[in-house]
Design a protein around this motif. Structure first.
Motif, mmCIF file in Angstrom:
data_model
loop_
_atom_site.group_PDB
_atom_site.id
_atom_site.type_symbol
_atom_site.label_atom_id
_atom_site.label_comp_id
_atom_site.label_asym_id
_atom_site.label_seq_id
_atom_site.Cartn_x
_atom_site.Cartn_y
_atom_site.Cartn_z
ATOM 1 N N SER A 13 -5.397 -18.624 -25.462
ATOM 2 C CA SER A 13 -4.530 -17.605 -24.858
ATOM 3 C C SER A 13 -4.408 -17.855 -23.359
ATOM 4 C CB SER A 13 -5.110 -16.207 -25.095
ATOM 5 O OG SER A 13 -5.216 -15.937 -26.476
ATOM 6 N N THR A 59 2.371 -18.941 -23.773
ATOM 7 C CA THR A 59 1.333 -17.918 -23.767
ATOM 8 C C THR A 59 0.232 -18.212 -24.773
ATOM 9 O OG1 THR A 59 2.659 -16.580 -25.282
ATOM 10 C CG2 THR A 59 2.881 -16.120 -22.927
ATOM 11 N N THR A 60 0.548 -19.015 -25.777
ATOM 12 C CA THR A 60 -0.460 -19.488 -26.728
ATOM 13 C C THR A 60 -0.397 -21.008 -26.771
ATOM 14 O OG1 THR A 60 -0.291 -17.491 -28.091
ATOM 15 C CG2 THR A 60 -1.294 -19.432 -29.108
ATOM 16 N N ARG A 84 -1.628 -24.555 -28.430
ATOM 17 C CA ARG A 84 -2.208 -25.221 -29.594
ATOM 18 C C ARG A 84 -2.299 -26.714 -29.279
ATOM 19 N NH1 ARG A 84 1.421 -21.404 -31.144
ATOM 20 N NH2 ARG A 84 0.647 -19.736 -32.504
ATOM 21 N N TYR A 104 -6.390 -21.215 -19.677
ATOM 22 C CA TYR A 104 -6.415 -20.733 -21.063
ATOM 23 C C TYR A 104 -7.854 -20.567 -21.536
ATOM 24 C CZ TYR A 104 -1.467 -22.163 -21.477
ATOM 25 O OH TYR A 104 -0.112 -22.303 -21.319
ATOM 26 N N ASN A 136 -6.780 -21.501 -31.137
ATOM 27 C CA ASN A 136 -5.602 -21.244 -30.333
ATOM 28 C C ASN A 136 -6.069 -20.642 -29.003
ATOM 29 O OD1 ASN A 136 -3.869 -22.110 -32.343
ATOM 30 N ND2 ASN A 136 -3.594 -20.075 -33.197
ATOM 31 N N ASP A 146 -10.290 -19.259 -25.264
ATOM 32 C CA ASP A 146 -10.358 -18.767 -26.650
ATOM 33 C C ASP A 146 -10.870 -17.334 -26.609
ATOM 34 O OD1 ASP A 146 -10.677 -18.311 -29.339
ATOM 35 O OD2 ASP A 146 -12.455 -19.588 -29.558
#
Length: 274
Positions: free
Chosen positions: A96, A82-83, A85, A118, A94, A120
């Motif tokens: 999301s 879910t996050t 990096r 994803y 990071n 930011d």
């Protein structure tokens, strides 16, 4: 002569014994003090060990709390953090997870890969009213902040197969933008060299099953002389605002390259905004 020396010897012996007694007596307080000091030190050491043990225990709890959460694509059982990096030489935010979905081909619905979108979402420049439509929110996010597409094949596939799909999507996107009048002839001409570079950067090897391919769209620089980049992990990048942005937008045109991806993204963004 020996008689004279004997008393002196006795006196010397007596004096030596007396001195030893005094020395022993004098050393007793020192020994006591040393015992007390060693006891205090032992207690301090024990307290420190207990403190260290507590600290280590807390560190373990913190590490357990930092275990990433995942969202699974129900069509393929492929999980996405879910996050996200991404290790990089330059700082990256990071990301999301906004949506996940499966990409299928042909009327048989063959599952090719799962894709995660994803963004930011913590970017302070994202001033999106909550009343905006989901399509407006997607468009605004893609055009104003860094995004990532993570592609994970459901079976071993070739990079050239992925490349051909990407190029078809971009060429279709270009024709659509020209028809809508949202792309100028100058922008079309400027995009040709980045498109050729994009087509040439894919290797002839296979992308193994469950191996992720991350495609990063960098945030706008605000400098017209520094266009946005579209970075393919371990392969290279192209620098062109239109190619970089529209590559991602192609996944959300109409039903999208992956309709489930668009649907989960729409659901996620319904409550997003200010």
């Amino acid at each position: 002569m020996s008689f004279i020396l004997r008393p002196l010897t006795l006196r010397a012996s007596t004096w030596s014994h007396t001195r030893q007694l005094k020395s022993t007596t004098a050393s007793r307080p020192t020994a006591f003090r040393n015992s007390v000091l060693w006891g205090v030190a032992s207690l301090a050491s024990a307290a420190y060990i207990l403190y260290q043990a507590t600290t280590i225990h807390l560190d373990v709890a913190e590490e357990a709390a930092q275990i990433p959460e995942f969202q699974t694509d129900p069509a393929t059982s492929i999980a996405f953090p879910t996050t996200l990096r991404i290790p990089s030489k330059f700082p990256l935010p990071n990301f999301s997870l906004v949506g996940v979905g499966v990409r299928t081909v042909s009327f048989l619905g063959i599952k090719v890969y799962s894709v995660g979108f994803y963004a930011d979402l913590a970017n302070p420049k994202l001033n999106i009213p909550i009343t905006a439509t989901p399509d407006e929110k997607i468009d605004y996010i893609v055009h104003n902040t860094a995004c990532v597409l993570r592609i994970i094949p459901t079976r071993s596939t070739s990079y050239s197969h992925l490349r051909d799909g990407f190029m078809r999507a971009l060429m279709g996107r270009m024709q659509l933008c020209l028809k809508r009048g949202t792309m100028t002839q100058a922008e079309e001409a400027e995009a040709q060299s980045p498109l050729r570079k994009l087509k040439s950067m894919f290797p002839t090897t296979a992308l193994s099953k469950n191996t992720s391919l991350d495609i990063l769209l960098t945030a706008p620089t605000g400098d017209p002389s520094r266009p946005r980049s579209l970075i393919f992990r371990d392969m290279g990048s192209v620098e062109n605002d239109w190619v970089a942005t529209e590559f991602v937008m192609a996944y959300f045109e109409g039903d999208g390259i992956s309709p489930p991806l668009k649907q989960t993204t729409i659901e996620r963004l319904k409550s997003f905004g200010w």
